[in-house]
Design an enzyme around this catalytic site. Structure first.
Site, PDB file in Angstrom:
ATOM      1  N   HIS A  77      11.001  -4.958 -15.397  1.00 17.19           N
ATOM      2  CA  HIS A  77      12.032  -4.136 -14.772  1.00 17.19           C
ATOM      3  C   HIS A  77      11.957  -2.731 -15.357  1.00 17.19           C
ATOM      4  CE1 HIS A  77      13.813  -5.625 -18.519  1.00 17.19           C
ATOM      5  NE2 HIS A  77      14.597  -4.563 -18.518  1.00 17.19           N
ATOM      6  N   GLU A  98      17.184 -10.150 -16.950  1.00 13.33           N
ATOM      7  CA  GLU A  98      18.025 -11.341 -16.827  1.00 13.33           C
ATOM      8  C   GLU A  98      17.820 -12.063 -15.499  1.00 13.33           C
ATOM      9  OE1 GLU A  98      21.814  -9.817 -19.507  1.00 13.33           O
ATOM     10  OE2 GLU A  98      21.892  -9.544 -17.339  1.00 13.33           O
ATOM     11  N   LYS A 125      16.220 -14.907 -20.262  1.00 13.53           N
ATOM     12  CA  LYS A 125      17.620 -14.534 -20.499  1.00 13.53           C
ATOM     13  C   LYS A 125      18.501 -14.869 -19.294  1.00 13.53           C
ATOM     14  CE  LYS A 125      18.362 -10.713 -22.783  1.00 13.53           C
ATOM     15  NZ  LYS A 125      18.622  -9.301 -23.166  1.00 13.53           N
ATOM     16  N   HIS A 156      31.120 -13.056 -17.230  1.00 11.02           N
ATOM     17  CA  HIS A 156      32.386 -13.685 -17.616  1.00 11.02           C
ATOM     18  C   HIS A 156      33.618 -13.109 -16.932  1.00 11.02           C
ATOM     19  CE1 HIS A 156      33.064 -10.172 -20.203  1.00 11.02           C
ATOM     20  NE2 HIS A 156      31.793 -10.293 -20.565  1.00 11.02           N
ATOM     21  N   GLU A 214      22.378 -13.301 -28.446  1.00  9.08           N
ATOM     22  CA  GLU A 214      22.359 -11.858 -28.659  1.00  9.08           C
ATOM     23  C   GLU A 214      23.784 -11.339 -28.586  1.00  9.08           C
ATOM     24  OE1 GLU A 214      19.908  -9.936 -25.762  1.00  9.08           O
ATOM     25  OE2 GLU A 214      18.020 -10.737 -26.562  1.00  9.08           O
ATOM     26  N   ASN A 215      24.011 -10.170 -29.170  1.00  7.55           N
ATOM     27  CA  ASN A 215      25.283  -9.472 -28.987  1.00  7.55           C
ATOM     28  C   ASN A 215      25.194  -8.606 -27.735  1.00  7.55           C
ATOM     29  OD1 ASN A 215      23.329  -8.042 -30.657  1.00  7.55           O
ATOM     30  ND2 ASN A 215      24.802  -6.362 -30.650  1.00  7.55           N
ATOM     31  N   ARG A 233      20.839  -3.237 -30.853  1.00  7.74           N
ATOM     32  CA  ARG A 233      19.438  -2.995 -31.029  1.00  7.74           C
ATOM     33  C   ARG A 233      19.240  -1.908 -32.041  1.00  7.74           C
ATOM     34  NH1 ARG A 233      15.218  -4.092 -27.993  1.00  7.74           N
ATOM     35  NH2 ARG A 233      16.485  -5.091 -26.413  1.00  7.74           N
TER      36      ARG A 233
END
Length: 457
Positions: A89, A176, A289, A294, A374-375, A405
């Site tokens: 991507h 993702e 991923k 949410h 991951e955060n 990161r």
């Protein structure tokens, strides 16, 4: 001394632009200093984004891995492990585009991109509808991805299994497995909407038409849902996502959502299969991923998940099928959002990252799929660190956590001491004081010119 927290390994992501579009290492000295600081802190390894638009920039089949090989050698010399993310991507934040030769094809064939109801194209990755179509100068995208993986494997063979122990394969927008349902947002209502369905390029519409005719309802195949809201509208403002009596619960809604989600699942299966078969004779673990969509999770219709391609509602578990394709291909799932908790989310979005994470983890458990975490935010608050610790230690949800990161902010005096404290707190007993960086050492590291915000690979 590597840190072991009940078997959980800790990684840190390298900058998205660690390798420039000219295939040289950006901020090489600063990255080297950063790697040494992480090694002293007891971090197990780092994650490196490898971009399609850099390594195969100019011409189909012409690969240049120069900058990435330099970084792999830097990591190897320090005795750190390396996980590589193969990114098919583009990234606006890092100013990294799709390969030039792919973008030229997109200019003449815009239907290779995802398209929304108003005709806007999402040009940061190719549509899943063209996976098996020879749209890339006679080559299918799946063939292009497979050849990219094979070239990477051959070029990095000295590192594979020793330094490189994991590969994450790009599955869509931001890497993702999802549709780019939020690619356009109103400035005024950036968090109100649930996104839009992305089924309006000619290939998706042809597929939908054929699917509807096969099921004996040709009128259902003429378009996507007519009563779905726009990007910035509340999902409850029109008929499709209504809590009671919404189209999502009607026969048409089930027909459309089943088709829309099945296209995403089949795409994920195809890409994971490419990666799994490429690296099956190595010791590398392959991952992909899955996003944590949410927002609106506490509604019955789960609109943010539906537009992103996850047919998950109060009546249906949408993650069993996702876990199944990862299990079938012996791949791990990477889940972002380990730092997120319900109490920090706006009430109006009826969000629950914790409940969604628990649901996905449950599906993974049933299918024996391992999870890496991951955060979502680089500026993690003390409460965010506690949430990560809860997921790593108390919930025992993941076996590997990558902090995203590295960059100027990551090593700043405002941030790095708190990250150091977080790492120390995970398993103080396993670390000798000589192995720890001091706050002075940590805050001395800087990455000039690197974007301060966390950017998703």
């Amino acid at each position: 001394m590597p840190l072991q927290t009940d078997g959980v390994k800790l990684y840190v992501g390298l900058p998205l632009d660690a390798v420039s579009t000219c295939n040289t290492v950006n901020h090489a000295r600063a990255i080297s200093a950063g790697l040494k600081a992480l090694k002293l802190l007891g971090i197990d390894g780092v994650e490196l984004p490898v971009w399609w638009g850099i390594a195969e920039k100019d011409k189909s089949g012409k690969y240049d891995w120069t900058g990435y090989l330099v970084l792999a050698e830097m990591v190897q010399k320090l005795g750190l492990k390396l996980h590589v993310s193969l990114c098919f991507h583009a990234s606006k934040d890092a100013k990294i585009l799709l390969p030039d030769w792919v973008s030229r094809i997109g200019e003449s064939q815009p239907d290779v991109y995802f398209t929304d109801r108003s005709g806007q194209r999402y040009k940061d990755c190719l549509s899943l509808a063209v996976d098996d179509l020879p749209v890339l100068d006679g080559k299918t995208p799946i063939e292009a991805y497979a050849e990219f993986c094979e070239s990477f494997k051959a070029s990095f063979s000295p590192f594979i299994g020793s330094t490189i122990t994991g590969i994450s394969i790009g599955l869509g927008p931001d890497g993702e497995l999802r549709y780019p349902s939020h690619h356009y947002r109103s400035k005024n209502n950036s968090h109100r909407g649930a996104g839009e369905f992305q089924c309006y390029n000619k290939y998706m519409l042809e597929n939908l038409k054929q699917h509807a005719e096969t099921h004996g309802n040709p009128l259902w195949g003429l378009s996507g849902p007519h009563d779905a809201p726009g990007y910035s509208q509340s999902p409850m403002s029109s008929g499709f996502f209504l809590e009671h009596g919404g189209s999502w619960e009607m026969p048409y809604g089930d027909f459309f959502l089943s088709w829309y989600s099945s296209q995403l699942i089949s795409h994920g299966d195809r890409i994971l299969s490419v990666a799994a078969s490429t690296f099956e004779d190595t010791e590398i673990i392959v991952s992909g991923k899955v996003p944590l969509m949410h927002s609106w999770y506490k509604t019955r219709s789960h609109p943010s998940e539906l537009t992103a391609g996850f047919y998950n509602t109060a009546n249906r578990d949408g993650y069993e099928a996702i876990a199944a394709i990862f299990s079938r291909n012996s791949c791990k799932i990477i889940l972002p959002g380990m730092d997120l908790s319900e109490e920090n989310e706006p009430n109006e979005s009826r969000s629950s990252p914790e409940l969604l994470l628990a649901q996905i983890a449950s599906a993974c458990g049933k299918h024996e799929v391992q999870i890496s975490g991951e955060n979502s935010l680089v500026s993690v608050s003390p409460r965010g660190y506690e949430q990560i610790k809860k997921n790593l230690v108390d919930q025992n949800v993941v076996d590997l956590f990558t902090y995203q990161r590295m960059g100027a902010y990551f090593f700043s005096p405002e941030h790095f001491p708190s990250y150091t404290k977080f790492v120390r707190s995970l398993n103080q007993a396993n670390l000798h004081s000589d192995d720890l960086v001091t706050e002075e050492e940590g805050t001395a590291v800087s990455l000039p010119g690197t974007n301060l915000r966390m950017q998703a690979a």
